[in-house]
Design a protein around this motif. Sequence first.
Motif, PDB file in Angstrom:
ATOM      1  N   ASP A 113       0.836  -1.197   0.000  1.00 45.73           N
ATOM      2  CA  ASP A 113       0.000   0.000   0.000  1.00 45.73           C
ATOM      3  C   ASP A 113       0.875   1.253   0.000  1.00 45.73           C
ATOM      4  O   ASP A 113       1.599   1.514   0.961  1.00 45.73           O
ATOM      5  CB  ASP A 113      -0.902  -0.022   1.247  1.00 45.73           C
ATOM      6  N   TYR A 171      -3.500   7.515  -3.631  1.00 50.32           N
ATOM      7  CA  TYR A 171      -4.461   7.099  -4.637  1.00 50.32           C
ATOM      8  C   TYR A 171      -5.462   8.218  -4.920  1.00 50.32           C
ATOM      9  O   TYR A 171      -5.673   9.112  -4.084  1.00 50.32           O
ATOM     10  CB  TYR A 171      -5.220   5.852  -4.171  1.00 50.32           C
ATOM     11  N   THR A 224      -9.958   4.103  -2.366  1.00 48.54           N
ATOM     12  CA  THR A 224      -9.646   3.545  -3.681  1.00 48.54           C
ATOM     13  C   THR A 224      -9.438   2.036  -3.576  1.00 48.54           C
ATOM     14  O   THR A 224      -9.746   1.287  -4.508  1.00 48.54           O
ATOM     15  CB  THR A 224      -8.384   4.216  -4.258  1.00 48.54           C
ATOM     16  N   LEU A 225      -8.916   1.604  -2.430  1.00 45.82           N
ATOM     17  CA  LEU A 225      -8.619   0.196  -2.200  1.00 45.82           C
ATOM     18  C   LEU A 225      -9.889  -0.554  -1.791  1.00 45.82           C
ATOM     19  O   LEU A 225     -10.908   0.043  -1.452  1.00 45.82           O
ATOM     20  CB  LEU A 225      -7.560   0.070  -1.095  1.00 45.82           C
ATOM     21  N   LEU A 285     -13.346   0.408  -3.144  1.00 42.61           N
ATOM     22  CA  LEU A 285     -13.104   0.424  -4.592  1.00 42.61           C
ATOM     23  C   LEU A 285     -13.883   1.558  -5.261  1.00 42.61           C
ATOM     24  O   LEU A 285     -14.668   1.354  -6.186  1.00 42.61           O
ATOM     25  CB  LEU A 285     -13.480  -0.928  -5.212  1.00 42.61           C
ATOM     26  N   ARG A 330      -5.829  -4.094 -10.215  1.00 43.23           N
ATOM     27  CA  ARG A 330      -4.632  -3.570  -9.545  1.00 43.23           C
ATOM     28  C   ARG A 330      -4.896  -3.346  -8.065  1.00 43.23           C
ATOM     29  O   ARG A 330      -4.095  -3.740  -7.204  1.00 43.23           O
ATOM     30  CB  ARG A 330      -4.208  -2.252 -10.205  1.00 43.23           C
ATOM     31  N   TYR A 331      -6.030  -2.725  -7.740  1.00 41.44           N
ATOM     32  CA  TYR A 331      -6.318  -2.407  -6.340  1.00 41.44           C
ATOM     33  C   TYR A 331      -6.696  -3.648  -5.543  1.00 41.44           C
ATOM     34  O   TYR A 331      -6.365  -3.751  -4.350  1.00 41.44           O
ATOM     35  CB  TYR A 331      -7.407  -1.338  -6.260  1.00 41.44           C
TER      36      TYR A 331
END
Length: 274
Positions: free
Chosen positions: A231, A235, A241-242, A246, A255-256
């Motif tokens: 991490d 972002y 974002t993760l 999302l 990717r995430y």
Amino acid sequence: MTLNLKRIVPVVLSTLLLSIPASAAESAIQAAVDHPSRSDVNKTRDRYRNPVETLSFFGVTPSSHVVEISPGAGWYTEILAPLLREDGQLYAAHFPASSSSDYAQRTLQAFKAKMAADEIYSNVKLTEFAAADGVEIAPANSADVVLTFRNLHNWYNQGQEAAMLTAFHHFYTALKPGGVLGVVEHRLPEDRLQTDWQASGYFPQSLAIELAERVGFELVATSEINSNPQDSADYPRGVWTLPPSLRLGEQDRDRYLAIGESDRMTLKFRKPQQ
């Protein structure tokens, strides 16, 4: 060279604690994690949140009196309720009933419905928390452990250091002398302190320690149980974002997902014996 023992000792303690074989308390926590009342969706996140290792690190046992701060939808409540139901006590310090926030009201009502829907939550005491004066998360000097998971950034955004200090004061008041404050939070890399990080959802570990110590807490140990070296904390939509949020939808989704959930600090503080 002068060694900073104040920072080295917690790391050494953390290493020692993690080397101890599984205890009866750890086995009880594992049983609570495996309890059939837990939702399947929540179980899929165990690999990121590491509940057995995290609660063991904070010293939670089946007889502990625990305050869970801002439990949200009840991810950790699903584990703490069966763990503490027979011999311990769980206080769920949720949004105040008087909150004017639609989100707070919806979340609080959903949590109440969850508590009423299953007998496993019959011993959970619902209290209130806000990073402001005038709330009582539990009776003073009654709690063995206060737990907060991924909340520091919210309080800081609401009222900067003043709100953070107020929150820590609430925790200090509720804890018995010798009681533990356990903190898990999205961790901002220290080399990004001079950036505009406040809205990112991440928080500096150094600042978390500083503010807790200003209230009177002692840092006992740190752990990398919930770390994620993949991490970068940088972002377009911050930590959201993760996964699981999302926020970018299908954009770079794979990717995430490969990065996984955020890198998190895990800090163990103690209220000094008086």
